[in-house]
Design an enzyme around this catalytic site. Sequence first.
Site, PDB file in Angstrom:
ATOM      1  N   ASP A 120      23.325  19.995 -53.822  1.00 57.44           N
ATOM      2  CA  ASP A 120      22.643  19.300 -52.721  1.00 57.44           C
ATOM      3  C   ASP A 120      21.981  20.274 -51.770  1.00 57.44           C
ATOM      4  OD1 ASP A 120      23.544  16.918 -53.569  1.00 57.44           O
ATOM      5  OD2 ASP A 120      25.162  16.728 -52.099  1.00 57.44           O
TER       6      ASP A 120
ATOM      7  N   LYS B  89      18.810  15.615 -51.090  1.00 61.91           N
ATOM      8  CA  LYS B  89      19.571  14.814 -50.141  1.00 61.91           C
ATOM      9  C   LYS B  89      19.389  15.281 -48.718  1.00 61.91           C
ATOM     10  CE  LYS B  89      23.209  12.079 -52.025  1.00 61.91           C
ATOM     11  NZ  LYS B  89      24.649  11.894 -52.225  1.00 61.91           N
TER      12      LYS B  89
ATOM     13  N   MET C   4      25.901  12.384 -39.250  1.00 64.21           N
ATOM     14  CA  MET C   4      24.624  11.684 -39.491  1.00 64.21           C
ATOM     15  C   MET C   4      24.255  10.790 -38.311  1.00 64.21           C
ATOM     16  SD  MET C   4      25.408  10.525 -43.423  1.00 64.21           S
ATOM     17  CE  MET C   4      27.064   9.939 -43.120  1.00 64.21           C
TER      18      MET C   4
HETATM   19  N1  SAH Z   1      30.494  15.682 -47.139  1.00 69.60           N
HETATM   20  C1  SAH Z   1      29.990  16.328 -45.952  1.00 69.60           C
HETATM   21  C2  SAH Z   1      29.248  15.377 -45.055  1.00 69.60           C
HETATM   22  C3  SAH Z   1      28.044  14.745 -45.685  1.00 69.60           C
HETATM   23  S1  SAH Z   1      27.172  13.705 -44.607  1.00 69.60           S
HETATM   24  C4  SAH Z   1      31.138  17.026 -45.221  1.00 69.60           C
HETATM   25  O1  SAH Z   1      32.295  16.813 -45.538  1.00 69.60           O
HETATM   26  O2  SAH Z   1      30.852  17.843 -44.351  1.00 69.60           O
HETATM   27  C5  SAH Z   1      25.958  14.810 -43.949  1.00 69.60           C
HETATM   28  C6  SAH Z   1      26.190  15.011 -42.481  1.00 69.60           C
HETATM   29  O3  SAH Z   1      27.209  15.958 -42.274  1.00 69.60           O
HETATM   30  C7  SAH Z   1      25.004  15.547 -41.717  1.00 69.60           C
HETATM   31  O4  SAH Z   1      24.104  14.525 -41.373  1.00 69.60           O
HETATM   32  C8  SAH Z   1      25.670  16.132 -40.491  1.00 69.60           C
HETATM   33  O5  SAH Z   1      26.028  15.128 -39.581  1.00 69.60           O
HETATM   34  C9  SAH Z   1      26.953  16.665 -41.087  1.00 69.60           C
HETATM   35  N2  SAH Z   1      26.865  18.093 -41.412  1.00 69.60           N
HETATM   36  C10 SAH Z   1      27.093  18.666 -42.598  1.00 69.60           C
HETATM   37  N3  SAH Z   1      26.992  20.005 -42.509  1.00 69.60           N
HETATM   38  C11 SAH Z   1      26.691  20.271 -41.220  1.00 69.60           C
HETATM   39  C12 SAH Z   1      26.474  21.472 -40.496  1.00 69.60           C
HETATM   40  N4  SAH Z   1      26.538  22.665 -41.071  1.00 69.60           N
HETATM   41  N5  SAH Z   1      26.198  21.374 -39.174  1.00 69.60           N
HETATM   42  C13 SAH Z   1      26.134  20.189 -38.560  1.00 69.60           C
HETATM   43  N6  SAH Z   1      26.322  19.034 -39.203  1.00 69.60           N
HETATM   44  C14 SAH Z   1      26.614  19.069 -40.516  1.00 69.60           C
END
Ligand code: SAH
Length: 507
Positions: free
Chosen positions: A37, A59, A174
């Site tokens: 992704d 994505k 998100m």
């Molecule tokens: N499975 C992932 C989340 C996926 S949803 C997890 O466990 O982290 C995607 C969302 O995760 C983004 O829209 C944001 O809100 C958050 N996100 C993921 N990585 C991030 C990062 N490095 N900094 C800030 N937000 C992040």
Amino acid sequence: MANNGKVYLIGAGPGDPGLLTLKGRDCLARADVIVYDRLADPRILGWSREDAEKIYVGKASSHHTMKQEDICQLLAKLAAEGKTVARLKGGDSFVFGRGGEEALLLREKGLPFEFVPGITSAIAVPEYAGIPVTHRKVAASFAVITGHEDPTRPHSGINWKGLATGVDTLIFLMGVENLKNITARLVENGRPADTPAALVRWGTHPEQRTLVTTLGNAYDDVQKAQLKPPAIFIVGNVVRLRDQLNWFETKPLFGKTFVVTRARAQASSLTKRLEEEGAAVLEVPAIRITDPEDYAPLDNAIDHLAQYRWVLFTSANGVDRFFERLAAHGKDARAFAPCKIGAIGSATADTLDAYGIRADLVPATYKAEDLTEALLPLLQKGDKVLLARAARARNVLPDALRAAGAGVDVVAVYRTAADCGNKDELVAALKNGTVDCVTFTSSSTVTNLLDALGTEKGLLDSVTLAAIGPITAQTCKKQGLFPAVMAEKYTIDGLVEALKKHYAEKH
Ligand code: SAH
């Protein structure tokens, strides 16, 4: 025929490549195919096999590159073909990662899979902003909530009342685009508008940015700061702890971007040190380490090593290359038994050490002049000295030794060649103003980078230049470049220390 296909659903962590688990890295290293992704750091892909097929399925929140059903089908197809598949997802696969859906389809088709948990951004990103999701006497519970769902929907799946009043720390993923509704809903349902809140963008990356606000002001403040996804929104009294616990954004080189011009093979030590200090790094190798034009002089020296009283090495590369050639002759470190060994610089001495050789002489500083001075009193008339080094290096050392009556053979063990494959990336970054400093670790990095930049070399005038030592600085000056930073100790660590000092003084 047995079908050994299997899918590993691997959580790649929140961004910082060091936050991938050991198990995740092992699975990645085994995989035939990597399906990844957007949020997985590209450097993580570097741990996969070179011949592994890499499939990007995108994505970004609104424009999916490949539909979820198609991703599921792709995984199933690859596993059915007998492939070992690493399905890399940002954070953890089960935290809004649709890992469950992908595995359900595999189960339906009778294909094997395993989950490898990842560090979720929901916890790690606040942590990198110095915000603990729980803290004794401040927060005893936390919830991770999707901000993607439209909160104005009549039958929202989210229990706003329960969240607003029953959970101490709220973590929205998100949520940037729905921030107005999210904050309004929480206040409507009883969470005080003055509750501390924070938005953290690109958490755990060198580009991390944190905005501290309150629930009531969050929407306006985020608009004003124009913060875009990906970001995490945190609500709760734990945000206050950031004042004391903010550790990442306060690193000495945080927020700065450095260009590393060393050869790709050597770049990592400098890159790693800079990153440890919080910097972002753009590797633009200006040189490449390659074979000397002619191996005959080195081969001849290897055949007659016993005739040399001293063998001198001037770089870690020289040592590595020498030992490679030695091995090709079927020899090892014992070939040096009759010789004394001199090394310029601690990195050179450390590399020798790794081959089981303790250098007899390591001058206190790192210039050829210092080795000459230290060595001269140790030489007897008629002693032969072998100098193993890069082709076309300076002649200070051999000249001085010869002047003192020693017989000196100089052999090239490697050669540096110009290499500036991603020059365009550098030019674009310089034009965008995203580069703070260009580092030079040898004279050849200076001259080769300038050659590569050609008419665009004027772009270097607007950034800070750093040189590892006086010789490199001199080369810069000859070319009309004026380094503002020079290491006091002419090593990678010395250079990083000088940079830290420079930026601390500027603050
Ligand atoms: N499975 C992932 C989340 C996926 S949803 C997890 O466990 O982290 C995607 C969302 O995760 C983004 O829209 C944001 O809100 C958050 N996100 C993921 N990585 C991030 C990062 N490095 N900094 C800030 N937000 C992040």
